[in-house]
Scaffold this motif. Structure first.
Motif, PDB file in Angstrom:
ATOM      1  N   ASP A  20       3.693 -10.013 -12.745  1.00 13.75           N
ATOM      2  CA  ASP A  20       3.425  -8.440 -12.672  1.00 13.75           C
ATOM      3  C   ASP A  20       2.499  -8.551 -11.092  1.00 13.75           C
ATOM      4  O   ASP A  20       2.021  -7.191 -10.925  1.00 13.75           O
ATOM      5  CB  ASP A  20       2.874  -7.807 -13.644  1.00 13.75           C
ATOM      6  N   GLU A  21       1.987  -9.396 -10.392  1.00 19.57           N
ATOM      7  CA  GLU A  21       1.010  -9.284  -9.251  1.00 19.57           C
ATOM      8  C   GLU A  21       2.024  -9.571  -8.077  1.00 19.57           C
ATOM      9  O   GLU A  21       2.917 -10.433  -8.141  1.00 19.57           O
ATOM     10  CB  GLU A  21       0.009 -10.408  -9.693  1.00 19.57           C
ATOM     11  N   PRO A  22       1.512  -9.155  -7.101  1.00 18.73           N
ATOM     12  CA  PRO A  22       2.255  -9.281  -5.571  1.00 18.73           C
ATOM     13  C   PRO A  22       1.644 -10.840  -5.086  1.00 18.73           C
ATOM     14  O   PRO A  22       0.760 -11.414  -5.627  1.00 18.73           O
ATOM     15  CB  PRO A  22       1.693  -8.011  -4.653  1.00 18.73           C
ATOM     16  N   ALA A  23       2.117 -10.928  -3.853  1.00 22.18           N
ATOM     17  CA  ALA A  23       1.463 -12.275  -3.280  1.00 22.18           C
ATOM     18  C   ALA A  23       0.170 -11.908  -2.782  1.00 22.18           C
ATOM     19  O   ALA A  23      -0.894 -12.731  -2.655  1.00 22.18           O
ATOM     20  CB  ALA A  23       2.399 -12.541  -2.109  1.00 22.18           C
ATOM     21  N   LEU A  24      -0.386 -10.631  -2.254  1.00 25.59           N
ATOM     22  CA  LEU A  24      -1.566 -10.267  -1.876  1.00 25.59           C
ATOM     23  C   LEU A  24      -1.682  -8.867  -2.315  1.00 25.59           C
ATOM     24  O   LEU A  24      -0.881  -8.106  -2.477  1.00 25.59           O
ATOM     25  CB  LEU A  24      -1.642 -10.305  -0.143  1.00 25.59           C
ATOM     26  N   TRP A  25      -3.075  -8.592  -2.594  1.00 27.91           N
ATOM     27  CA  TRP A  25      -3.154  -7.213  -2.555  1.00 27.91           C
ATOM     28  C   TRP A  25      -4.750  -6.769  -2.045  1.00 27.91           C
ATOM     29  O   TRP A  25      -5.612  -7.724  -1.804  1.00 27.91           O
ATOM     30  CB  TRP A  25      -3.255  -6.708  -4.177  1.00 27.91           C
ATOM     31  N   GLU A  26      -5.058  -5.775  -2.193  1.00 28.34           N
ATOM     32  CA  GLU A  26      -6.227  -5.044  -1.718  1.00 28.34           C
ATOM     33  C   GLU A  26      -6.890  -4.100  -2.626  1.00 28.34           C
ATOM     34  O   GLU A  26      -6.084  -3.185  -2.981  1.00 28.34           O
ATOM     35  CB  GLU A  26      -6.330  -4.581  -0.024  1.00 28.34           C
ATOM     36  N   LYS A  27      -8.135  -3.928  -3.159  1.00 26.16           N
ATOM     37  CA  LYS A  27      -8.481  -3.113  -3.869  1.00 26.16           C
ATOM     38  C   LYS A  27      -9.720  -2.489  -3.283  1.00 26.16           C
ATOM     39  O   LYS A  27     -10.470  -3.115  -2.383  1.00 26.16           O
ATOM     40  CB  LYS A  27      -8.989  -3.611  -5.362  1.00 26.16           C
ATOM     41  N   ASP A  28     -10.056  -1.216  -3.543  1.00 25.51           N
ATOM     42  CA  ASP A  28     -11.208  -0.452  -2.995  1.00 25.51           C
ATOM     43  C   ASP A  28     -12.397  -1.073  -3.977  1.00 25.51           C
ATOM     44  O   ASP A  28     -12.290  -1.715  -5.045  1.00 25.51           O
ATOM     45  CB  ASP A  28     -11.172   0.890  -2.824  1.00 25.51           C
ATOM     46  N   LEU A  29     -13.564  -0.196  -3.623  1.00 27.90           N
ATOM     47  CA  LEU A  29     -14.908  -0.798  -4.351  1.00 27.90           C
ATOM     48  C   LEU A  29     -14.751  -0.480  -5.899  1.00 27.90           C
ATOM     49  O   LEU A  29     -15.321  -0.957  -6.522  1.00 27.90           O
ATOM     50  CB  LEU A  29     -15.998   0.093  -3.458  1.00 27.90           C
ATOM     51  N   THR A  30     -13.978   0.614  -5.996  1.00 22.78           N
ATOM     52  CA  THR A  30     -13.950   0.995  -7.420  1.00 22.78           C
ATOM     53  C   THR A  30     -12.834   0.250  -8.305  1.00 22.78           C
ATOM     54  O   THR A  30     -12.743   0.276  -9.471  1.00 22.78           O
ATOM     55  CB  THR A  30     -13.635   2.431  -7.633  1.00 22.78           C
ATOM     56  N   GLY A  31     -12.174  -0.728  -7.695  1.00 21.47           N
ATOM     57  CA  GLY A  31     -11.026  -1.672  -8.291  1.00 21.47           C
ATOM     58  C   GLY A  31      -9.845  -1.153  -8.444  1.00 21.47           C
ATOM     59  O   GLY A  31      -8.782  -1.764  -8.676  1.00 21.47           O
ATOM     60  N   GLN A  32      -9.348   0.193  -7.445  1.00 19.29           N
ATOM     61  CA  GLN A  32      -8.269   0.697  -7.558  1.00 19.29           C
ATOM     62  C   GLN A  32      -7.485   0.010  -6.327  1.00 19.29           C
ATOM     63  O   GLN A  32      -7.903  -0.386  -5.373  1.00 19.29           O
ATOM     64  CB  GLN A  32      -8.370   2.270  -7.242  1.00 19.29           C
ATOM     65  N   LEU A  33      -6.152  -0.291  -6.827  1.00 24.42           N
ATOM     66  CA  LEU A  33      -5.197  -0.753  -5.726  1.00 24.42           C
ATOM     67  C   LEU A  33      -4.978  -0.093  -4.502  1.00 24.42           C
ATOM     68  O   LEU A  33      -4.824   1.277  -4.662  1.00 24.42           O
ATOM     69  CB  LEU A  33      -3.918  -1.357  -6.491  1.00 24.42           C
ATOM     70  N   VAL A  34      -5.359  -0.673  -3.376  1.00 26.83           N
ATOM     71  CA  VAL A  34      -5.016   0.159  -1.921  1.00 26.83           C
ATOM     72  C   VAL A  34      -3.795  -0.348  -1.422  1.00 26.83           C
ATOM     73  O   VAL A  34      -2.995   0.301  -0.610  1.00 26.83           O
ATOM     74  CB  VAL A  34      -6.402  -0.257  -1.084  1.00 26.83           C
ATOM     75  N   LYS A  35      -3.646  -1.780  -1.348  1.00 26.64           N
ATOM     76  CA  LYS A  35      -2.538  -2.196  -0.561  1.00 26.64           C
ATOM     77  C   LYS A  35      -1.810  -3.431  -1.646  1.00 26.64           C
ATOM     78  O   LYS A  35      -2.496  -4.055  -2.383  1.00 26.64           O
ATOM     79  CB  LYS A  35      -2.856  -3.241   0.461  1.00 26.64           C
ATOM     80  N   TRP A  36      -0.533  -3.313  -1.619  1.00 23.77           N
ATOM     81  CA  TRP A  36       0.222  -4.385  -2.515  1.00 23.77           C
ATOM     82  C   TRP A  36       1.175  -4.849  -1.454  1.00 23.77           C
ATOM     83  O   TRP A  36       2.180  -4.301  -0.725  1.00 23.77           O
ATOM     84  CB  TRP A  36       1.015  -3.364  -3.481  1.00 23.77           C
ATOM     85  N   ILE A  37       1.237  -6.295  -1.354  1.00 22.22           N
ATOM     86  CA  ILE A  37       2.008  -6.886  -0.490  1.00 22.22           C
ATOM     87  C   ILE A  37       2.911  -8.118  -1.146  1.00 22.22           C
ATOM     88  O   ILE A  37       2.378  -9.054  -1.441  1.00 22.22           O
ATOM     89  CB  ILE A  37       1.137  -7.559   0.515  1.00 22.22           C
ATOM     90  N   GLU A  38       4.281  -7.748  -1.019  1.00 21.55           N
ATOM     91  CA  GLU A  38       5.094  -8.660  -1.677  1.00 21.55           C
ATOM     92  C   GLU A  38       5.705  -9.700  -0.595  1.00 21.55           C
ATOM     93  O   GLU A  38       5.904  -9.320   0.616  1.00 21.55           O
ATOM     94  CB  GLU A  38       6.290  -7.971  -2.437  1.00 21.55           C
ATOM     95  N   VAL A  39       6.019 -10.969  -1.020  1.00 21.97           N
ATOM     96  CA  VAL A  39       6.652 -11.861  -0.186  1.00 21.97           C
ATOM     97  C   VAL A  39       8.092 -12.397  -0.540  1.00 21.97           C
ATOM     98  O   VAL A  39       7.864 -12.444  -2.012  1.00 21.97           O
ATOM     99  CB  VAL A  39       5.818 -13.000   0.086  1.00 21.97           C
ATOM    100  N   GLY A  40       9.128 -12.106   0.029  1.00 22.59           N
ATOM    101  CA  GLY A  40      10.419 -12.570  -0.476  1.00 22.59           C
ATOM    102  C   GLY A  40      11.198 -11.472  -0.573  1.00 22.59           C
ATOM    103  O   GLY A  40      11.148 -10.318  -0.046  1.00 22.59           O
ATOM    104  N   CYS A  41      12.069 -11.510  -1.442  1.00 24.83           N
ATOM    105  CA  CYS A  41      13.103 -10.301  -1.920  1.00 24.83           C
ATOM    106  C   CYS A  41      12.936  -9.871  -3.208  1.00 24.83           C
ATOM    107  O   CYS A  41      13.530 -10.195  -4.268  1.00 24.83           O
ATOM    108  CB  CYS A  41      14.753 -10.789  -1.675  1.00 24.83           C
ATOM    109  N   PRO A  42      11.702  -9.195  -3.616  1.00 26.36           N
ATOM    110  CA  PRO A  42      11.471  -8.872  -4.925  1.00 26.36           C
ATOM    111  C   PRO A  42      12.223  -7.659  -5.533  1.00 26.36           C
ATOM    112  O   PRO A  42      12.932  -6.984  -4.695  1.00 26.36           O
ATOM    113  CB  PRO A  42       9.866  -8.282  -4.563  1.00 26.36           C
ATOM    114  N   ASP A  43      11.985  -7.696  -6.938  1.00 30.94           N
ATOM    115  CA  ASP A  43      12.858  -6.533  -7.628  1.00 30.94           C
ATOM    116  C   ASP A  43      12.611  -5.348  -6.952  1.00 30.94           C
ATOM    117  O   ASP A  43      11.295  -5.037  -7.015  1.00 30.94           O
ATOM    118  CB  ASP A  43      12.537  -6.918  -9.094  1.00 30.94           C
TER     119      ASP A  43
END
Length: 176
Positions: free
Chosen positions: A65-88
């Motif tokens: 349930d996680e992407p290849a990379l992610w970025e969270k802000d200082l509160t822990g909220q997801l900002v960027k979600w980066i998948e690699v390949g051909c995800p569902d």
């Protein structure tokens, strides 16, 4: 006995003259036993494309349930979600509802068929889909070492990734 992940370390220096982004990034990645060197190096390129000190590699092949990379802000909220390949596409749609920016970095021979079947993706405004050429993924594999010193130069839209033993021209095609 279960196979263990192999650890890779990279020092990545980015000189992007197009966007005036310059930086040095050090990171450690785990190569999952079922992962290829090609996918590992595509993750490095994904990191380089969206480079930020807050960007993190995840346990994506260990935790589905996680992407290849992610970025969270200082509160822990997801900002960027980066998948690699051909995800569902449902996984990407769910990520698009949770994050400001979602990116999918695709590669391989099945990309065109996957994108054609992924009609839901085309309706999502905060999702970018990028395709790497086969020549790119073949070339970047030659740069892979357990400890990598990489230099990325970007000028006039041309990306060149340079390692100790070789260099690769990176060819991006934006599908969405």
């Amino acid at each position: 006995m279960a196979l263990k992940a192999t650890i890779y370390k990279a020092d990545l220096n980015i000189a992007n003259m197009d966007s005036h982004q310059y930086g040095d990034y050090q990171f450690t990645m785990a190569l999952h036993p079922s992962e290829t060197i090609e996918r590992l190096m595509v993750r490095v390129l994904a990191y380089a494309k969206y480079a930020d000190e807050a960007l993190e590699f995840t346990k994506d092949l260990f935790e589905t349930d996680e992407p290849a990379l992610w970025e969270k802000d200082l509160t822990g909220q997801l900002v960027k979600w980066i998948e690699v390949g051909c995800p569902d596409e449902d996984k990407v749609k769910k990520a698009a509802a949770r994050c400001k920016q979602v990116a999918v970095i695709t590669y391989g021979s099945s990309v065109n068929e996957w994108y054609k079947r992924s009609s839901k993706l085309k309706t999502l405004k905060n999702v970018e889909v990028w395709q790497l050429s086969e020549a790119t993924t073949n070339a970047i594999q030659a740069l892979c070492e357990r400890t990598m010193q990489l230099q990325l130069n970007v000028m006039d839209g041309e990306w060149t990734l340079i390692g100790d033993q070789a260099q690769a021209t990176i060819e991006w095609t934006q599908l969405q």
